[in-house]
Write an enzyme that holds these catalytic residues in place. Structure first.
Site, short mmCIF file in Angstrom:
data_model
loop_
_atom_site.label_atom_id
_atom_site.label_comp_id
_atom_site.label_asym_id
_atom_site.label_seq_id
_atom_site.Cartn_x
_atom_site.Cartn_y
_atom_site.Cartn_z
CG ASP A 37 0.00 -1.53 0.89
OD1 ASP A 37 0.22 -2.07 -0.22
OD2 ASP A 37 0.30 -2.08 1.96
CG ASN A 39 -4.34 -0.19 -5.03
OD1 ASN A 39 -5.13 0.29 -4.22
ND2 ASN A 39 -3.44 0.54 -5.66
NE ARG A 40 0.28 -6.57 -5.48
CZ ARG A 40 1.50 -7.09 -5.32
NH1 ARG A 40 1.90 -8.04 -6.14
NH2 ARG A 40 2.30 -6.67 -4.37
NE ARG A 41 -3.92 -6.96 1.86
CZ ARG A 41 -3.52 -6.18 2.86
NH1 ARG A 41 -4.30 -6.04 3.94
NH2 ARG A 41 -2.38 -5.55 2.80
CG HIS A 55 -2.69 -1.84 -9.52
ND1 HIS A 55 -2.17 -1.65 -8.27
CD2 HIS A 55 -2.13 -3.01 -9.99
CE1 HIS A 55 -1.33 -2.64 -7.97
NE2 HIS A 55 -1.31 -3.48 -9.00
CG LEU A 147 -2.81 19.83 -4.44
CD1 LEU A 147 -2.56 20.00 -2.95
CD2 LEU A 147 -3.94 18.83 -4.69
NE ARG A 208 2.21 0.60 3.55
CZ ARG A 208 3.34 0.08 3.11
NH1 ARG A 208 4.50 0.57 3.51
NH2 ARG A 208 3.33 -0.94 2.28
NE ARG A 214 6.03 -3.36 4.02
CZ ARG A 214 4.93 -4.10 4.02
NH1 ARG A 214 4.35 -4.40 5.18
NH2 ARG A 214 4.41 -4.53 2.89
CG LEU A 215 8.97 5.09 6.40
CD1 LEU A 215 10.30 5.71 6.80
CD2 LEU A 215 8.11 6.10 5.66
CB SER A 216 7.48 0.51 1.48
OG SER A 216 6.79 -0.46 2.23
CD GLU A 227 3.82 13.65 14.72
OE1 GLU A 227 3.26 12.64 15.23
OE2 GLU A 227 4.76 14.26 15.27
#
Length: 259
Positions: A37, A39-41, A55, A147, A208, A214-216, A227
């Protein structure tokens, strides 16, 4: 100035080595879920004309993040790249740029030796080209055993649960069972098997970035006992030291399931 920068670089490398030594023999997560979270900021703060640069930087960071996980021996990682809400709410140009960036990232990841790259989400909601790329990547890496990377694209946790229940009902109907029998036999485990991530372990740790807590709508069912670790850094600014601190914090927690 050069000497000061080199000194800071040396101190950083020494701290990374110290963190890795602390994690030697520690319990690392089997499955890490990452919500990138900010990226835009990040793009706005650096004065870029559009969010696309943010992005793109975030996608490059996620590739780097996956290598950190692989190096530490974490077998499963889920990345939240594009939600069903994003498909509805992002402006058309930003969404078009983001879709192109996700397609490029998926292609890049599919060429990492041994990695299994699997899309999870409603690919039927995606533009045809992105859906095709994700299908190709899925098929190309299907037999890889390294992976395991879940790319949550066109993903929504509530929709996933609804789709799982619909799948269970359809399967039960095909077998000729009644609704009463289904209601009596339905279990959480059965729902889990029909999720997009069916057959995979639930995430032990959800990370995050950008300080949001928040989970969004991400892995709602699967994260019931996860966790959580929140990093202040914006997505593209995430450092390996931030990641290792998250893993160290996880390793020291006393996990209590159901309490």
């Amino acid at each position: 100035m050069r000497g000061a920068n080199e000194g800071r670089g040396l101190l950083y490398r020494l701290y990374i080595s110290r963190l890795r030594r602390q994690l030697a023999g520690a319990t690392v997560p089997h499955h890490v879920a990452m919500m990138i979270d900010g990226n835009r900021r990040w793009a706005r703060q650096l004065g870029y004309a559009s969010a696309a640069q943010g992005h793109r930087a975030g996608a490059a960071k996620m590739h780097e993040f996956l290598r950190w996980c692989d190096d530490l021996g974490i077998p499963v990682v889920s990345l939240y790249l594009l939600s069903t809400d994003n498909l509805r709410k992002r402006d058309s140009q930003e969404l078009a740029d983001l879709i192109e960036i996700i397609a490029e990232l998926a292609e890049e990841l599919s060429h990492e030796p041994g990695w299994r790259v699997r899309p999870v989400g409603r690919t039927d909601l995606l533009p045809a080209e992105l859906a095709r790329v994700l299908a190709d990547v899925d098929e190309r890496t299907r037999d890889n055993t390294g992976l395991h990377v879940n790319l949550a694209v066109g993903y929504g946790g509530r929709s996933e649960i609804v789709d799982a229940v619909r799948s269970i009902i359809a399967q039960h109907d095909e077998n000729g069972g009644s609704l009463e029998e289904l209601a009596a036999s339905l279990t959480p485990e059965q729902i889990g098997e029909h999720l997009y991530t069916g057959g995979q372990p639930d995430p032990d740790l959800v990370i995050r970035t950008s300080g949001e807590q928040r989970l969004s709508d991400f892995l709602l069912w699967q994260s019931a006992h996860s966790e959580f670790y929140f990093v202040e850094a914006l997505g593209p600014d995430l450092r390996e030291v931030d990641f290792l601190r998250a893993i160290r914090d996880y390793a020291t927690r006393d996990r209590r399931f159901g309490g």
